[in-house]
Design a protein around this motif. Structure first.
Motif, short mmCIF file in Angstrom:
data_model
loop_
_atom_site.label_atom_id
_atom_site.label_comp_id
_atom_site.label_asym_id
_atom_site.label_seq_id
_atom_site.Cartn_x
_atom_site.Cartn_y
_atom_site.Cartn_z
N GLU A 317 3.24 -5.04 -9.82
CA GLU A 317 2.83 -5.78 -10.78
C GLU A 317 4.32 -6.15 -11.40
N LYS A 318 5.34 -5.27 -11.60
CA LYS A 318 6.50 -5.73 -12.37
C LYS A 318 7.28 -6.52 -11.44
N ARG A 319 7.06 -6.64 -10.16
CA ARG A 319 7.74 -7.38 -9.18
C ARG A 319 7.18 -8.77 -9.14
N GLY A 320 5.82 -9.06 -9.88
CA GLY A 320 5.22 -10.20 -9.70
C GLY A 320 4.46 -10.51 -8.65
N VAL A 321 4.14 -9.16 -7.99
CA VAL A 321 3.29 -9.49 -6.78
C VAL A 321 1.85 -9.79 -7.02
N PRO A 322 1.15 -10.94 -6.62
CA PRO A 322 -0.36 -11.10 -6.76
C PRO A 322 -1.07 -10.06 -6.80
N ARG A 323 -2.27 -9.80 -7.47
CA ARG A 323 -3.12 -8.66 -7.49
C ARG A 323 -3.93 -8.57 -6.06
N ALA A 324 -4.12 -9.84 -5.32
CA ALA A 324 -5.11 -9.55 -4.11
C ALA A 324 -3.81 -8.94 -3.27
N GLU A 325 -2.72 -9.39 -3.09
CA GLU A 325 -1.71 -8.56 -2.14
C GLU A 325 -1.63 -7.05 -2.65
N ILE A 326 -1.56 -6.68 -3.94
CA ILE A 326 -1.49 -5.38 -4.27
C ILE A 326 -2.61 -4.42 -3.67
N VAL A 327 -3.85 -5.25 -3.82
CA VAL A 327 -5.07 -4.58 -3.32
C VAL A 327 -5.03 -4.25 -1.88
N GLU A 328 -4.56 -5.46 -1.11
CA GLU A 328 -4.33 -5.19 0.21
C GLU A 328 -3.34 -3.84 0.63
N MET A 329 -2.25 -3.80 -0.25
CA MET A 329 -1.21 -2.79 -0.11
C MET A 329 -2.30 -1.38 -0.35
N LEU A 330 -2.87 -1.29 -1.41
CA LEU A 330 -3.50 -0.24 -1.57
C LEU A 330 -4.33 0.52 -0.68
N LYS A 331 -5.08 -0.73 -0.05
CA LYS A 331 -6.05 -0.44 0.95
C LYS A 331 -5.20 0.02 2.40
N GLU A 332 -4.23 -0.30 2.57
CA GLU A 332 -3.56 0.15 3.68
C GLU A 332 -2.77 1.21 3.52
N ARG A 333 -2.21 1.65 2.00
CA ARG A 333 -1.43 3.16 2.01
C ARG A 333 -2.39 3.97 1.50
N PHE A 334 -3.60 3.63 0.96
CA PHE A 334 -4.36 4.63 0.57
C PHE A 334 -5.93 4.58 0.96
N GLY A 335 -6.22 4.14 2.22
CA GLY A 335 -7.62 3.78 2.62
C GLY A 335 -7.75 5.01 3.51
N GLU A 336 -8.82 5.05 4.35
CA GLU A 336 -9.48 6.07 4.98
C GLU A 336 -8.57 6.85 5.78
N GLN A 337 -7.58 6.22 6.19
CA GLN A 337 -6.54 6.78 7.23
C GLN A 337 -5.60 7.81 6.37
N ASN A 338 -5.54 7.78 5.04
CA ASN A 338 -4.93 8.61 4.17
C ASN A 338 -5.58 9.97 3.99
N PRO A 339 -5.18 11.06 4.48
CA PRO A 339 -5.91 12.40 4.46
C PRO A 339 -6.28 12.72 3.10
N ASP A 340 -5.42 12.29 1.92
CA ASP A 340 -6.03 12.73 0.74
C ASP A 340 -6.95 11.64 0.11
N VAL A 341 -7.31 10.95 0.58
CA VAL A 341 -8.35 9.85 0.37
C VAL A 341 -9.57 9.55 1.04
N GLY A 342 -9.36 9.69 2.36
CA GLY A 342 -10.32 9.40 3.30
C GLY A 342 -11.53 10.36 3.27
N VAL A 343 -12.74 10.06 3.60
CA VAL A 343 -13.76 10.61 3.65
C VAL A 343 -14.66 10.69 5.02
N GLN A 344 -14.14 10.15 5.88
CA GLN A 344 -14.85 9.93 7.19
C GLN A 344 -14.28 10.98 8.22
#
Length: 344
Positions: A317-344
């Motif tokens: 957000e400090k870099r001015g990145v739009p929310r939609a792009e940040i959401v996609e970044m969160l899904k990529e970095r902290f989605g189901e493939q992340n062992p600390d987040v995924g439940v599958q």
């Protein structure tokens, strides 16, 4: 048999078994009669009790039940007597459908009235739908089911069989372009027919659906039914007062307080995707530090995946990145493939 405010629901359903599922057509709140808790209620409730629970006037409810069974006297009274064409039950069966899938076992029956559904008539025959019986599947069957759903062509469908109603699947499949119809079978199992009406795509939110709930039947089938219906009541009931963003924030804070960092991470990402202002996260973390202590915050929360996701939001957000792009970044970095987040 007289139908009035004192008539016991158990007596009605014994004489007209289809009412157990048919009551949901009268009022959506009666859908809970199909759950394990509903089995207990059926033994105790009267028509008056059901009227109070649903908010329907007793006379309207009596008339609706009479109409649902195809019964009722010409003078408008509601004395239940055998009808020439009673309500078809959802427990009859048609000729065998012998199909098999690697996710499940062969299925020999399906509810008979399916072909009469207007929606199903628009789809065409459902006999050709691929049958996936997951009642005895071990572990999380969702990844394999999702893969099969993505491979299914528009105009084709899947027939899922489960011991409880797989409500979390509905939104997931809708994103992939599926419509669905659900019916109960002879043994109380659920038959869900998914028809792919269009070529939908995984938006990325699928990763944060409560698919882990589908593991509960491995422990106990009725527990699975209870867990899914409890989740549906908690998150999808339109009677809830708080906004979805506030509820997700509270859920994140509760999970954080209980030391459930995996859930807290998921709730933070969902809250941000729903439009929650990141300044609300500032408040939550400040209160956590106040209540749990600076030392605990420094050693347990600061290095966590949850806090890394939060810092990602603040940095972008400090870099001015739009929310939609940040959401996609969160899904990529902290989605189901992340062992600390995924439940599958």
């Amino acid at each position: 048999m007289e139908l009035n405010e004192n008539t016991r629901l158990e007596d009605l359903i014994k004489e007209y078994p289809a009412l157990r599922t048919g009551m949901a057509d009268i009022n959506p709140r009666f859908k809970m009669l199909q759950t394990p808790m509903g089995k207990i209620m059926i033994k105790k409730a009267t028509v008056a009790d059901m009227s109070e629970r649903s908010g329907m006037p007793v006379d309207e409810l009596v008339a609706a039940i009479a109409a649902k069974t195809g019964l009722g006297a010409a003078d408008g009274s509601a004395s239940l007597t055998p009808a020439a064409e009673p309500l078809p039950t959802a427990r009859a069966a048609t000729p065998a459908v012998e199909q098999q899938d690697e996710l499940g076992e062969p299925l020999s029956e399906r509810p008979a009235e399916m072909d009469a559904e207007p929606q199903v008539e628009r789809w065409g025959k459902v006999d050709g739908f691929k049958v996936i019986d997951v009642r005895k599947a071990h572990g999380n069957f969702f990844p394999g089911l999702k893969k099969r759903a993505e491979e299914t062509a528009v105009g084709e469908g899947l027939h899922i069989v489960q011991s409880f109603e797989p409500i979390p699947l509905y939104d997931v499949m809708a994103e992939l372009g599926y419509e669905h119809v659900v019916r109960r079978g002879d043994a109380g199992e659920y038959h869900v027919y998914f028809y792919r009406a269009e070529q939908g795509e995984d938006s990325g939110e699928i990763a944060f659906r409560p698919i882990a709930l589908l593991n509960f039947p491995v422990i106990d089938e009725e527990l699975g039914d209870v867990a899914v219906n409890f989740w549906n009541l908690t998150w999808n009931d339109d009677k809830r007062y708080l906004s979805q963003e506030t509820r997700l924030l509270l859920s994140m804070a509760n999970a954080l307080g209980a030391g459930r960092m995996r859930q807290a991470s998921r709730e933070l990402i969902k809250a941000y995707a729903h439009g929650c202002d990141s300044r609300a996260f500032d408040d939550v973390f400040e209160l956590v530090a106040w209540n749990q202590g600076i030392g605990n915050f420094a050693s347990e929360i600061g290095p966590s995946t949850l806090f890394r996701a939060y810092r990602t939001i603040k940095d972008q957000e400090k870099r001015g990145v739009p929310r939609a792009e940040i959401v996609e970044m969160l899904k990529e970095r902290f989605g189901e493939q992340n062992p600390d987040v995924g439940v599958q």
